[in-house]
Design an enzyme around this catalytic site. Structure first.
Site, PDB file in Angstrom:
ATOM      1  N   ASP A  38      25.623 -41.642  -5.436  1.00 17.54           N
ATOM      2  CA  ASP A  38      24.159 -41.617  -5.432  1.00 17.54           C
ATOM      3  C   ASP A  38      23.676 -40.194  -5.197  1.00 17.54           C
ATOM      4  OD1 ASP A  38      21.575 -43.371  -5.280  1.00 17.54           O
ATOM      5  OD2 ASP A  38      21.419 -41.892  -3.658  1.00 17.54           O
TER       6      ASP A  38
ATOM      7  N   TYR B 156      18.485 -33.041  -3.713  1.00 15.52           N
ATOM      8  CA  TYR B 156      19.510 -32.823  -2.708  1.00 15.52           C
ATOM      9  C   TYR B 156      20.081 -31.406  -2.780  1.00 15.52           C
ATOM     10  CZ  TYR B 156      19.398 -37.939  -2.341  1.00 15.52           C
ATOM     11  OH  TYR B 156      19.003 -39.255  -2.199  1.00 15.52           O
TER      12      TYR B 156
ATOM     13  N   LYS C  44      17.997 -38.841  -9.624  1.00 14.89           N
ATOM     14  CA  LYS C  44      16.588 -39.177  -9.408  1.00 14.89           C
ATOM     15  C   LYS C  44      15.663 -38.080  -9.906  1.00 14.89           C
ATOM     16  CE  LYS C  44      18.111 -41.539  -5.226  1.00 14.89           C
ATOM     17  NZ  LYS C  44      19.375 -40.810  -5.037  1.00 14.89           N
TER      18      LYS C  44
ATOM     19  N   HIS D  15      12.120 -40.840  -7.839  1.00 15.54           N
ATOM     20  CA  HIS D  15      12.529 -40.647  -6.442  1.00 15.54           C
ATOM     21  C   HIS D  15      11.468 -41.134  -5.449  1.00 15.54           C
ATOM     22  CE1 HIS D  15      15.296 -37.892  -3.847  1.00 15.54           C
ATOM     23  NE2 HIS D  15      14.902 -38.947  -3.168  1.00 15.54           N
TER      24      HIS D  15
END
Length: 333
Positions: A51, A56, A85, A118
């Site tokens: 994921d 990130y 995302k 997201h």
């Protein structure tokens, strides 16, 4: 013991076009300098569900770990489920395609198994060439940096998601952090029904109405932060006293099953029908988090753990945007 470990791997790695492997490996907060090795180790230990997200800031390193694992024959691409995302700054329809293309390039993949919106939050566009990932501030160098929303309806964002789905860049598309009202609205205009709802869910935030609505519409659910406060201690968004692992109902179930409190809470998440994406960089925790298929919780144990619900949301833009990004921006009541 060897048979049990093999059975665990078989169950945690189940993948079809419509079914996500129930135990995933969360990539949020993995440091870029160790991320590639951590991803490789996770795949080596049997994880087949990764994921990720552009926000990130480690997708290039995730891609390096995936590539090395594939080159070493640990698995095939078809056996791997990779989620990423769409970030808030790319909500306009014409910006969705370059966003997924950037993720695919960093991940060194031709397609994603799942691409998610997201947050149901549109922020002012920041070109990839200007800053990537864009983050929450429109201009971090400003004298008073702040989050700046954009007037982009979620229906337009979903049109962009349907575009990249039609192009084959994402085999499935879905959403994160939606509430029941937004899901009702999405289902009213979507030509492609969302294939996944990813939400924060743990014993302190059981989200029963949302899970029930998703089930009514045959939308699978993935629970992020399935251990609750543990994901947020290092961010000062939770306290150790808020850990669900010390609750009596969890400890009693752990004692009966011979499992750790963390395994009990993760098993609760799977047993209620959600996929889960715990995160760790420690191999011993990776093994522990995946060993969830050789025991079951009783109905009474499931009910007592669910009764711990406090509607305690750790990942709440209505709180952290005001505290960290100089704008009050609630999305939950």
């Amino acid at each position: 013991m060897q048979h049990r470990q093999q059975k665990t791997k078989e169950l945690m790695n189940t993948k079809t076009l419509t079914q996500i492997p129930p135990v995933g490996f969360g990539l949020w907060k993995l440091p870029p300098e160790t991320c590639a090795d951590t991803v490789y180790k996770a795949i080596e230990l049997g994880y087949r569900h990764l994921d990720s997200a552009s926000d990130y800031g480690n997708e290039r390193e995730v891609g390096m770990g995936i590539k090395r694992a594939l080159n070493d024959g640990l698995c095939t691409r078809d056996e791997l489920w990779v989620t990423s995302k769409l970030w808030n700054t790319h909500h306009a329809r014409e910006h969705v395609l370059p966003a997924i293309e950037k993720s695919l390039s960093d991940l060194q993949l031709d397609y994603l198994d799942l691409y998610l919106v997201h947050f149901p939050i549109a922020q002012t566009y920041v070109p990839i060439e200007t800053r990537y990932p864009a983050g929450w501030f429109f201009d971090p160098a400003a004298d008073a940096p702040r989050m700046v929303p954009a007037k982009v309806p979620l229906s337009e964002t979903w049109q962009g998601m349907e575009d990249i789905h039609a192009a084959g860049l994402a085999r499935q598309i879905g959403v994160c952090n939606y509430n029941t009202g937004l899901l009702h609205d999405l289902l009213s205009y979507a030509h492609v029904k969302p294939a996944m709802m990813q939400i924060e869910a743990h014993p302190y935030l059981t989200q029963e109405p949302l899970l029930r609505l998703c089930a009514m519409n045959d939308i699978p659910v993935t629970a992020f932060s399935p251990l609750g406060a543990l994901s947020y201690l290092e961010l000062d968004m939770a306290t150790q006293q808020e850990s669900v692992l010390s609750q009596q109902s969890v400890l009693e179930a752990a004692k009966r099953t011979g499992k750790t409190p963390a395994q009990v809470v993760l098993r609760w998440g799977i047993q209620r029908g959600t996929a889960i994406i715990p995160k760790t960089s420690k191999p011993e925790r990776m093994i522990e988090n995946a060993a969830l298929f050789d025991f079951e919780l009783s109905d009474a144990e499931m009910q007592s753990i669910s009764a711990l619900n406090q509607n305690r949301r750790f990942n709440d833009p209505g709180v952290f945007c005001a505290q960290a990004f100089n704008r009050f921006h609630p999305i939950y009541d």
